[in-house]
Design an enzyme around this catalytic site. Structure first.
Site, PDB file in Angstrom:
ATOM      1  N   ASP A  92       0.851  -1.193   0.000  1.00  0.00           N
ATOM      2  CA  ASP A  92       0.000   0.000   0.000  1.00  0.00           C
ATOM      3  C   ASP A  92       0.885   1.241   0.000  1.00  0.00           C
ATOM      4  O   ASP A  92       2.051   1.198   0.411  1.00  0.00           O
ATOM      5  CB  ASP A  92      -0.950   0.000   1.202  1.00  0.00           C
ATOM      6  CG  ASP A  92      -0.226   0.214   2.518  1.00  0.00           C
ATOM      7  OD1 ASP A  92       0.681  -0.587   2.824  1.00  0.00           O
ATOM      8  OD2 ASP A  92      -0.560   1.173   3.253  1.00  0.00           O
ATOM      9  N   ASP A 123       8.825   3.610  -1.434  1.00  0.00           N
ATOM     10  CA  ASP A 123       8.056   3.274  -0.232  1.00  0.00           C
ATOM     11  C   ASP A 123       6.664   2.787  -0.627  1.00  0.00           C
ATOM     12  O   ASP A 123       5.748   3.580  -0.765  1.00  0.00           O
ATOM     13  CB  ASP A 123       7.960   4.514   0.655  1.00  0.00           C
ATOM     14  CG  ASP A 123       7.243   4.264   1.967  1.00  0.00           C
ATOM     15  OD1 ASP A 123       7.170   3.100   2.397  1.00  0.00           O
ATOM     16  OD2 ASP A 123       6.756   5.251   2.562  1.00  0.00           O
ATOM     17  N   GLU A 157      -0.074  -0.506   5.814  1.00  0.00           N
ATOM     18  CA  GLU A 157       0.931   0.101   6.685  1.00  0.00           C
ATOM     19  C   GLU A 157       0.815   1.617   6.717  1.00  0.00           C
ATOM     20  O   GLU A 157       0.926   2.237   7.769  1.00  0.00           O
ATOM     21  CB  GLU A 157       2.334  -0.313   6.223  1.00  0.00           C
ATOM     22  CG  GLU A 157       3.450   0.002   7.215  1.00  0.00           C
ATOM     23  CD  GLU A 157       3.992   1.420   7.104  1.00  0.00           C
ATOM     24  OE1 GLU A 157       4.621   1.904   8.066  1.00  0.00           O
ATOM     25  OE2 GLU A 157       3.771   2.071   6.050  1.00  0.00           O
ATOM     26  N   GLU A 158       0.575   2.231   5.565  1.00  0.00           N
ATOM     27  CA  GLU A 158       0.537   3.688   5.506  1.00  0.00           C
ATOM     28  C   GLU A 158      -0.669   4.280   6.233  1.00  0.00           C
ATOM     29  O   GLU A 158      -0.631   5.442   6.648  1.00  0.00           O
ATOM     30  CB  GLU A 158       0.534   4.154   4.045  1.00  0.00           C
ATOM     31  CG  GLU A 158       1.760   3.756   3.243  1.00  0.00           C
ATOM     32  CD  GLU A 158       3.036   4.464   3.684  1.00  0.00           C
ATOM     33  OE1 GLU A 158       3.014   5.180   4.709  1.00  0.00           O
ATOM     34  OE2 GLU A 158       4.062   4.280   3.010  1.00  0.00           O
ATOM     35  N   HIS A 423       6.357   9.931   0.740  1.00  0.00           N
ATOM     36  CA  HIS A 423       5.219  10.668   1.307  1.00  0.00           C
ATOM     37  C   HIS A 423       5.087  12.063   0.714  1.00  0.00           C
ATOM     38  O   HIS A 423       4.322  12.891   1.235  1.00  0.00           O
ATOM     39  CB  HIS A 423       5.307  10.774   2.841  1.00  0.00           C
ATOM     40  CG  HIS A 423       5.175   9.471   3.548  1.00  0.00           C
ATOM     41  ND1 HIS A 423       4.634   9.367   4.823  1.00  0.00           N
ATOM     42  CD2 HIS A 423       5.497   8.213   3.202  1.00  0.00           C
ATOM     43  CE1 HIS A 423       4.642   8.103   5.202  1.00  0.00           C
ATOM     44  NE2 HIS A 423       5.171   7.386   4.227  1.00  0.00           N
TER      45      HIS A 423
END
Length: 454
Positions: A92, A123, A157-158, A423
């Site tokens: 994710d 990521d 996870e995010e 991010h």
């Protein structure tokens, strides 16, 4: 079989890694159905499952975790008497944010100036490819795997919703291993092999202040009517001292970092700090990032500049995040944050402070045989000694795994570096880091197996 032949195999696999990463990045796998269709996550999970199944792993399945997302699980039994290594990553991703700020489409892997751009390129889909490329190289060169393998690739996870943590707690035998390799960090600098041995935890809270029954005309009432937004700004300003250090009462703020250091010049370049703007806080940059608490205002609900009326505001809300260093209890830190916010509210204003999510800090023991095998693998792959760094972010799963498997060594590595802009817009990965880290992981699995069976 020689290390050079393994290095050659990894190098030859890089075009395939790029093609696979292109496929994986194309899935808009943001684990939030309010932003992207849940089918995007389902397609990414199935892609990951099929990819590991193609490398000979067995018992490949999709786990329905308690937060409504899917994690991919796979395993390989390994030779008799061999240790078991768990490889972790997540598929994710963060939302693309301001898509107009991307120089190429967020969900389309694009090569530019020697880097591969796309949401999740580093990521953490790049780390999924690190695992896959390492395993592919071992199969090609050695004909199989020297250890027992378990693979877990998370789907939320995010979002920090804790689905995999709760699933692991309910099925403690599933992820048991001698070593756990967390593919979700990266190197301190490009070309400098790094293990991350420290993670700050996180504690969040929201504060809502109300002062009036409704907004009032700022001309008719401003100057005497209590302004909720002004009160909120005062509360938020109290979270830092005059140097920018965390000023939350009850928290220790003088800790120091003993590992690799981060020069101010390099940090300014990595963080893209504008000319003339001073860094916040005191102590070394490493102290501030990895050893000490840091408080950040994540958002404020208040009228926008465009369209805002000439009003005294009757209510305002903010969300506050506290990063908690190892050695500090996260519950105590959240209690201190809540108490500080409540105490800072101007006299007479009505305030509601609510606890939001939290996750404990993590500190690894780097003295075990797996770390020695990783250090040797990194030296062979990069041609330079391994360094140990911290990470200001949080991975709550690490503490869950340490609680469930206290004897397992936990090692955090990955393909990220300070220029990947995870991010943020224009996230990217350096394919040279992906190649070197894939080789590192393949060498590590070989080295660790040899050390344990010697």
């Amino acid at each position: 079989m020689t290390e050079q032949s393994l290095a050659t195999a990894v190098r030859d696999l890089m075009p395939r890694a790029k093609a696979d990463l292109t496929d994986l990045v194309a899935f808009a796998s943001v684990a939030d159905p309010r932003q992207f269709p849940v089918e995007e996550c389902h397609k990414a999970a199935r892609w990951v499952a099929d990819a590991f199944a193609a490398e000979g792993l067995t018992d490949v399945r999709l786990l329905d975790t308690p937060d409504g997302t899917q994690s991919v699980y796979a395993e390989f039994p390994g030779p008799a008497g061999a240790p078991t290594v768990l490889l972790y990553s997540h598929y994710d991703v963060q939302p693309p944010l301001d898509e107009s700020g991307w120089h190429s489409p967020a969900f389309e892997l694009t090569e530019r100036d020697g880097r591969w751009y796309g949401r999740g390129a580093a990521d953490c889909k790049g780390n999924v490819l690190m695992h896959l490329t390492a395993l592919r190289a071992l199969r090609q060169v050695d004909g199989g795997y020297p250890v027992g393998l378990k693979v877990i690739v998370e789907g939320s996870e995010e979002q920090g919703t804790g689905g995999l943590e709760r699933y692991a707690e309910a099925h403690p035998e599933l992820l048991a291993a001698d070593v756990i390799v967390i593919g979700d960090t990266g190197n301190f600098a490009p070309g400098l092999p790094t293990v991350t041995a420290s993670l700050r935890g996180i504690a969040e809270a929201s504060i809502s202040i109300t002062t009036l029954a409704g907004n009032l005309h700022s001309g008719a009432f401003g100057g005497a009517a209590p302004d909720a937004l002004q009160a909120l700004v005062k509360v938020l300003a109290s979270l830092h001292d005059e140097n920018g250090d965390c000023a939350v009462a009850g928290l220790t703020t003088g800790q120091t970092w003993q590992g690799v250091q981060y020069s101010e010049e390099q940090f300014r370049a990595d963080a893209k700090v504008l000319d003339g703007v001073a860094l916040t806080g005191t102590g070394t940059v490493a102290d501030r990032l990895w050893a000490r608490p840091a408080v950040t205002v994540l958002g404020i609900d208040c009228p926008p500049v465009v369209g805002g009326a000439s009003s005294v505001q009757s209510a305002a809300t903010a969300r506050v995040s506290l990063r908690v260093p190892p050695g500090t209890d996260v519950k105590a830190a959240q209690d201190a944050l809540v108490a500080h916010l409540e105490a800072a509210v101007p006299l007479g204003a009505h305030a509601v402070v609510e606890r939001l999510g939290s996750g404990s800090p993590f500190s690894a023991d780097t003295s075990g045989p797996a770390y020695a095998a990783m250090a040797e693998a990194m030296r062979e792959s990069f041609g330079t000694p391994m360094v140990v760094s911290g990470e200001g972010g949080s991975i709550p799963l690490c503490n869950t795994l340490r609680t469930l498997y206290p004897e397992a060594e936990i090692i955090l590595i990955g393909v990220e570096d300070p220029t990947t802009q995870i991010h943020a817009v224009n996230e990217s990965v350096d394919p040279r880091e992906l190649e070197k880290m894939s080789l590192t992981e393949a060498l590590f699995l070989r080295n660790y197996a040899a050390a344990r069976t010697a």
